[in-house]
Scaffold this active site. Structure first.
Site, mmCIF file in Angstrom:
data_model
loop_
_atom_site.group_PDB
_atom_site.id
_atom_site.type_symbol
_atom_site.label_atom_id
_atom_site.label_comp_id
_atom_site.label_asym_id
_atom_site.label_seq_id
_atom_site.Cartn_x
_atom_site.Cartn_y
_atom_site.Cartn_z
ATOM 1 N N HIS A 1 0.845 -1.206 0.000
ATOM 2 C CA HIS A 1 0.000 0.000 0.000
ATOM 3 C C HIS A 1 0.876 1.249 0.000
ATOM 4 C CE1 HIS A 1 -2.959 3.012 1.231
ATOM 5 N NE2 HIS A 1 -2.182 3.307 2.260
ATOM 6 N N ASP B 1 7.158 21.460 -26.574
ATOM 7 C CA ASP B 1 6.968 20.150 -25.961
ATOM 8 C C ASP B 1 7.967 20.062 -24.821
ATOM 9 O OD1 ASP B 1 6.886 17.137 -25.586
ATOM 10 O OD2 ASP B 1 5.549 17.328 -27.296
ATOM 11 N N TRP C 1 7.132 -0.047 3.905
ATOM 12 C CA TRP C 1 7.587 0.668 2.705
ATOM 13 C C TRP C 1 8.972 1.251 2.912
ATOM 14 C CZ3 TRP C 1 9.030 5.602 1.164
ATOM 15 C CH2 TRP C 1 8.907 6.612 2.116
ATOM 16 N N SER D 1 13.231 5.754 -14.095
ATOM 17 C CA SER D 1 12.118 6.516 -14.654
ATOM 18 C C SER D 1 12.036 7.908 -14.022
ATOM 19 C CB SER D 1 10.826 5.736 -14.445
ATOM 20 O OG SER D 1 9.730 6.592 -14.382
ATOM 21 N N SER D 2 12.135 7.959 -12.688
ATOM 22 C CA SER D 2 12.021 9.251 -11.999
ATOM 23 C C SER D 2 13.150 10.192 -12.373
ATOM 24 C CB SER D 2 12.066 9.064 -10.484
ATOM 25 O OG SER D 2 10.913 8.448 -10.048
ATOM 26 N N HIS E 1 13.648 11.771 3.302
ATOM 27 C CA HIS E 1 13.064 13.039 3.686
ATOM 28 C C HIS E 1 12.874 14.003 2.518
ATOM 29 C CE1 HIS E 1 10.862 15.202 6.539
ATOM 30 N NE2 HIS E 1 11.317 16.273 5.915
ATOM 31 N N GLU F 1 12.308 13.068 -0.282
ATOM 32 C CA GLU F 1 11.201 12.420 -1.002
ATOM 33 C C GLU F 1 9.841 12.941 -0.533
ATOM 34 O OE1 GLU F 1 10.709 10.362 -3.451
ATOM 35 O OE2 GLU F 1 8.633 9.763 -3.050
ATOM 36 N N TYR G 1 9.171 15.844 0.490
ATOM 37 C CA TYR G 1 8.961 17.170 -0.103
ATOM 38 C C TYR G 1 8.742 17.068 -1.598
ATOM 39 C CZ TYR G 1 10.074 18.844 4.473
ATOM 40 O OH TYR G 1 10.043 19.068 5.815
ATOM 41 N N SER H 1 -0.998 27.243 -5.243
ATOM 42 C CA SER H 1 -0.627 28.648 -5.471
ATOM 43 C C SER H 1 -1.090 29.150 -6.827
ATOM 44 C CB SER H 1 0.891 28.822 -5.374
ATOM 45 O OG SER H 1 1.352 28.373 -4.140
ATOM 46 N N HIS I 1 15.400 12.972 11.876
ATOM 47 C CA HIS I 1 14.251 13.121 12.777
ATOM 48 C C HIS I 1 13.311 11.918 12.643
ATOM 49 C CE1 HIS I 1 12.113 15.622 9.440
ATOM 50 N NE2 HIS I 1 11.856 14.348 9.306
ATOM 51 N N HIS I 2 13.569 11.054 11.666
ATOM 52 C CA HIS I 2 12.800 9.803 11.580
ATOM 53 C C HIS I 2 13.394 8.740 12.496
ATOM 54 C CE1 HIS I 2 10.509 11.057 7.965
ATOM 55 N NE2 HIS I 2 11.579 11.766 7.721
ATOM 56 N N THR J 1 7.388 27.093 5.614
ATOM 57 C CA THR J 1 6.054 26.543 5.404
ATOM 58 C C THR J 1 5.005 27.515 5.922
ATOM 59 O OG1 THR J 1 7.066 24.409 5.813
ATOM 60 C CG2 THR J 1 4.689 24.440 5.638
ATOM 61 N N LYS K 1 4.348 30.180 3.481
ATOM 62 C CA LYS K 1 3.451 29.748 2.407
ATOM 63 C C LYS K 1 1.992 29.828 2.848
ATOM 64 C CE LYS K 1 6.282 26.995 -0.472
ATOM 65 N NZ LYS K 1 5.786 27.713 -1.631
ATOM 66 N N ARG L 1 1.716 1.331 14.980
ATOM 67 C CA ARG L 1 1.352 1.169 13.579
ATOM 68 C C ARG L 1 1.777 -0.209 13.103
ATOM 69 N NH1 ARG L 1 5.974 4.768 10.437
ATOM 70 N NH2 ARG L 1 4.900 4.042 8.585
#
Lengths: 294, 537
Positions: free
Chosen positions: B84, B113, B149, B177-178, B261, B263, B265, B276, B310-311, B336, B339, B458
């Site tokens: 998931h 293009d 994950w 790909s990315s 991390h 990722e 963002y 925006s 921080h993870h 943030t 924003k 979790r």
């Protein structure tokens, strides 16, 4: 403002190469995954064949795709702006490669600065060391792992030093080849580029020698010899793969030059190959310092 | 920014490189080099992945409806949570944003293009194959990945169920790909902007995708590196993540989160760009603080590289490390906050209307802020020891990813659907989608905060009895939210098939080059660059 001021940007018509490439990557990924899984489970399977077929298909795709691009370039379809797109694309690709190596250098620095000393009881880890592996003493290169695997360290003199000189020289000859191309001195270009390729191939030859030496009874430095062997072979191995790729690029450039391709103004492919070559050179210098000397 | 085209004829006659007769049938989609086709492919793919990942979540919520083991075995439950997460992150959110980038970027900057159109096609078509491998592993002997994950070692090495190799190679080709997609975005923006569009005149949407693409180029290779180490540890006897050989399982977490991390963002900065774009359009005011928005986005991106640990507050890092990462993380709240302030200030005294893009954007601002606040709580080292690995974390990242990223994707989809299809969507049906989603998503994720604070871990298939009531409500919210997404499918299909004809610019306050072309957008736009009218403000 009239629209005539701008060169038109070439947008290619439909192409079948990308989907061929996607299928090829699928075959490589699925084939390689099946292959290593089957080896681990000690069963035989078809994964290896799928992997090889995938690699063959990728080569077919690259040849076909690049032939298209070369044709388009030779028939003058590309504008200056297109050339810029290719250049920027190549630079960012090289940047992504730098980050790939950064992951492995990160692992090397982490092991040397943190995990190995901590296993030896540094910081506040005295208890951990005493309980887990009281016999273990931290050192770098890590010649005896906590679980007792022993190995020998690869010195920096001899082959590695020679290889450093070879590769640094090849970067200079590659640069001279580029200058010759820009001055349209074709025979000088061929000599310098040929020399670069020979230096690159010699580097690869010595690198194989060094691996053979590492895997000999005398040294017993294997990929599985703890974190020292891991980082040594992974870093030099991935570097070696990149040198191989760089050599192939340079050889292709050599043949294209023999066929009369490239002009002093228009030689993106040569430039890209040369950038790539300088990049593998810089990585080697970092390797030489952090893997061999320090 | 006020923009206009000088060149009215869009399918410019003197450009004979363009093949306007598109192929028909499947070949059109397999061989295409057209950014709009590829954008459409990305968007449909991501929606299919959203429903697939959502279906897995439904099974998870069915199992958690009441305590005890009812439907699935614990090991299969782990496979469900893992897949998931992977599908939603790499299959739903990221490709959806790439789809927006493909469709909109060339039109917004006046490019013919994407810069490298064939590579663009390759980037897309790798994805279905990568996910075929990942999802296909459900039907293999090993089963699907079951290590979360985040695939922490040694769960994914020593204790793997044998799916590691398939997982690793699937991630490798997704990464390829990315990276190619990101390089394409960067080069397109740097090189193909219409003359006169300086960097600080680019729509903010373009800026956010630009910065996101840099993040991708910088961290996807690190992900490739860490899964390679995982592969050699599992299959070739290395010990990067094994202390017995001098490595460290915690090293895995460091390298992974150095990717992980930035990722997160990568999954939220484009959302900022979309919101925006939409809020000024429906507030009929210019975006408040454009340049501060640009700098805030860049600051968030830069800070994302120095907050990864921080993870990992509970891994026993040195105290200095914990403090460093705590303060750096809290620092992110500043840009943030800039924003959120700017979005609110844009709406302040605007003449607002509340069409669907605006509704989703406002919901985004409020609900993303809730997710941001819980993130701030998690950033505090001492309290994180309590929250770590609980449902509080699950609540946090679902608020930022579902009511954040996903809601912005819906907002963007409603905003540009008229441009994509040439028809207006059904506002009535869309209202159903919005309100059902809004109510159910909060029922789904809000009680998770309480569950987490009360200590529910979790990634477990069973739980203590005192968590039963909240879990029941969460599951009901989950089923309702899942079903509500089918309404969106109905909206889109209805909109493609017909409906009120959309004008070139269906939204009053909308600005940008994409609204200067017809709806639906012609197959080729801006074969020659449009001229920009000078900014008068």
């Amino acid at each position: 403002m009239t629209t005539k001021e701008y060169e038109s940007y070439y947008v290619p018509a439909q192409s079948h190469w990308p989907i061929v490439g996607a299928v090829a990557l699928f075959m490589i990924a699925f084939g390689a995954a099946s292959y290593v899984t089957d080896i681990k489970n000690e069963v035989s399977g078809y994964g290896g064949y799928l992997l090889l077929a995938g690699i063959a298909l990728v080569i077919y795709m690259v040849v076909g795709w690049f032939s298209n691009v070369i044709n388009e370039s030779m028939t003058g379809k590309y504008s200056h702006q297109m050339d810029n797109s290719f250049r920027q694309g190549m630079s960012w690709f090289i940047f992504s490669e730098v980050m790939f190596f950064a992951a492995f250098f990160g692992a090397l620095f982490y092991a040397r600065t943190f995990s190995v000393p901590w296993l030896g009881g540094a910081g506040n880890n005295a208890e951990t060391a005493a309980v887990l592996w009281p016999e273990f003493t931290a050192s770098w290169p890590l010649l005896k792992t906590p679980d007792g695997t022993e190995t020998t360290g690869m010195g920096w003199y001899g082959l590695p030093l020679l290889n450093t000189i070879l590769l640094l020289t090849s970067s200079i000859t590659a640069h001279f080849a580029h200058i010759a191309l820009e001055k349209n001195k074709r025979s000088q270009l061929k000599v310098w580029l040929g020399l670069t390729i020979i230096l690159g191939l010699t580097f690869m030859f010595f690198q194989v020698q060094e691996y053979a030496h590492g895997y000999s009874e005398e040294m017993q430095l294997y990929l599985t010899s703890g974190i020292y062997g891991n980082t040594f072979y992974m870093l030099t191995g991935f570097h070696g793969m990149h040198v191989t790729l760089g050599c192939i690029m340079l050889i292709v450039m050599f043949f294209r030059i023999l066929k009369g391709h490239f002009t002093p103004e228009n030689h993106f492919a040569f430039q890209a190959a040369s950038w790539y070559w300088h990049f593998v050179d810089v990585v080697w210098v970092l390797l030489f310092v952090f893997v061999y000397i320090l | 920014m006020t923009t206009d085209t000088v060149n009215e004829s869009l399918d410019d006659a003197h450009n004979d490189d363009h093949h306007d007769h598109k192929m028909t049938g499947i070949k059109r989609w397999l061989y295409t080099t057209n950014h709009k086709d590829i954008g459409t492919l990305y968007l449909w793919f991501s929606f299919i992945m959203l429903l697939t990942g959502g279906a897995l979540a439904m099974v998870i919520r069915a199992e958690l409806f009441q305590p005890g083991l009812q439907i699935v075995e614990p090991d299969f439950f782990n496979q469900l949570t893992t897949t998931h997460g992977l599908i939603m992150v790499f299959g739903a959110i990221m490709p959806a944003f790439t789809g927006f980038a493909n469709w909109m970027l060339p039109m917004m900057i006046g490019a013919p293009d994407m810069a490298l159109p064939r590579m663009n096609n390759w980037s897309f078509w790798i994805l279905p194959f990568a996910f075929a491998i990942l999802i296909g592993s459900f039907f293999m002997e090993s089963g699907a990945p079951n290590f979360g994950w985040t695939f922490y070692a040694p769960l994914s090495t020593t204790y793997s169920n044998g799916s590691t190799a398939f997982f690793v190679f699937a991630v490798h080709i997704m990464g390829i790909s990315s990276i190619m997609g990101a390089i394409n975005i960067v080069v397109t923006i740097m090189n193909l902007r219409a003359p006169g569009m300086t960097y600080m005149k680019m729509p903010l949407f373009v800026w956010t995708f630009f910065i996101t693409a840099y993040l991708l180029i910088a961290v996807m290779p690190v992900l490739a590196g860490v899964v390679t180490m995982l592969l050699t540890d599992t299959y070739f006897g290395t010990s990067f993540f094994d202390a017995a050989g001098g490595g460290d399982p915690v090293m895995f977490q460091h390298i992974f989160w150095f990717f992980g991390h930035p990722e997160v963002y990568i999954m939220i900065l484009p959302a900022f760009g979309i919101v925006s774009t939409i809020i000024p359009a429906f507030a009929r005011k210019k975006l408040f603080g454009y340049s501060s928005m640009v700098y805030a986005t860049a600051s968030i991106a830069l800070l994302s590289f120095i907050v990864w640990a921080h993870h990992m507050f509970t891994t026993g890092m040195p105290l200095f490390g914990e403090l460093f990462f705590m303060y750096c993380t809290m620092l992110i709240a500043v840009p943030t906050g800039v924003k959120v302030f700017n979005w609110v200030a844009t709406m302040w005294r605007g003449s607002m209307t509340f069409e669907m893009p605006m509704m989703f954007s406002i919901a985004f601002v409020i609900l993303f802020t809730i997710g941001g606040f819980s993130g701030l709580m998690l950033a505090l080292t001492p309290v994180d020891f309590q929250y770590h690995d609980t449902y509080f974390v699950v609540a946090h990242f679902h608020y930022v990813l579902v009511t954040g990223s996903l809601f912005s994707i819906y907002a963007g989809a409603y905003y540009w659907l008229p441009k994509w299809t040439g028809h207006m969507y059904s506002e009535r049906l869309a209202n159903w989608h919005f309100w059902c989603s809004l109510i159910s998503v909060n029922l789904l994720f809000f009680p998770m905060h309480f569950l987490g604070l009360a200590g529910m871990p979790r990634r477990i298939p069973d739980y203590a009895l005192q968590f039963a009531d909240f879990n029941k409500w969460v599951s009901i919210g989950g089923f309702a939210f899942g079903l509500s997404q089918l309404i969106f499918l109905a909206v889109v299909i209805k909109c493609i098939k017909g409906g009120e004809k959309a004008p070139a610019k269906p939204w009053d306050g909308a600005e940008g080059l994409e609204w200067t072309v017809a709806s639906p957008a012609p197959y080729h736009t801006f074969s020659t660059p449009p001229a920009l009218e000078e900014d008068k403000a």
